[in-house]
Enzyme design. Structure first.
Site, PDB file in Angstrom:
ATOM      1  N   ASN A   1       0.822  -1.214   0.000  1.00 23.76           N
ATOM      2  CA  ASN A   1       0.000   0.000   0.000  1.00 23.76           C
ATOM      3  C   ASN A   1       0.853   1.260   0.000  1.00 23.76           C
ATOM      4  OD1 ASN A   1      -2.308  -1.507  -0.059  1.00 23.76           O
ATOM      5  ND2 ASN A   1      -2.747  -1.290   2.118  1.00 23.76           N
TER       6      ASN A   1
ATOM      7  N   ASP B   1       2.247   1.101  -9.804  1.00 23.14           N
ATOM      8  CA  ASP B   1       0.931   0.460  -9.747  1.00 23.14           C
ATOM      9  C   ASP B   1       1.019  -1.002 -10.185  1.00 23.14           C
ATOM     10  OD1 ASP B   1      -1.890   0.499  -9.289  1.00 23.14           O
ATOM     11  OD2 ASP B   1      -2.192   0.602 -11.456  1.00 23.14           O
TER      12      ASP B   1
ATOM     13  N   HIS C   1      -7.298   0.151  -6.231  1.00 23.72           N
ATOM     14  CA  HIS C   1      -8.286   0.589  -7.213  1.00 23.72           C
ATOM     15  C   HIS C   1      -8.829   1.976  -6.876  1.00 23.72           C
ATOM     16  CE1 HIS C   1      -8.101  -2.970  -9.527  1.00 23.72           C
ATOM     17  NE2 HIS C   1      -8.573  -3.759  -8.586  1.00 23.72           N
TER      18      HIS C   1
END
Length: 124
Positions: A13, A60, A82
């Site tokens: 994250n 990403d 997302h």
């Protein structure tokens, strides 16, 4: 190759968030020169934005691999990924509107089209 360069202690994250910050930074640089979509801004701003988008897309792509590598993948991480992608579309559309000198309605239509495409592709 990129994921192997990252230490295993970096959370997936965090990788997602750092990539998202590059998207924000790229638009903030453009915004400093013009927030009305009417003025010309320096060409280097668009090159910088392109580099930031490249960094974002690389990070990403790597975050999911890092999650699997560290066995820390989770539904919350996928939602965060997302979610950042969804917010990034806003800044991509604004940068495109700036580059193409689009009017307000044109930017809105492009935004709705891009968000609709993103939403429908993630619906599955």
């Amino acid at each position: 190759w990129v994921v192997k360069q990252l230490p295993e202690w970096i959370a997936p994250n965090l990788i997602t968030f750092i990539g998202w910050l590059f998207v924000i930074l790229s638009y903030l640089v453009m915004l400093r020169y013009d927030y009305t979509f009417q003025k010309d801004i320096p060409n280097w701003c668009f090159l910088f934005a392109g580099a930031c988008v490249w960094i974002y897309s690389t990070l990403d792509a790597v975050d999911g691999k890092q999650a699997r590598r560290t066995k820390s993948s989770s539904p919350l991480g996928q939602l965060f990924d997302h979610g950042c992608d969804s917010f990034s579309i806003t800044f991509f559309v604004l940068a495109l509107g700036q580059a193409a000198k689009l009017e307000g309605l044109e930017i809105f239509i492009l935004f709705v089209a891009c968000q609709s495409a993103f939403w429908s592709s993630n619906w599955t």
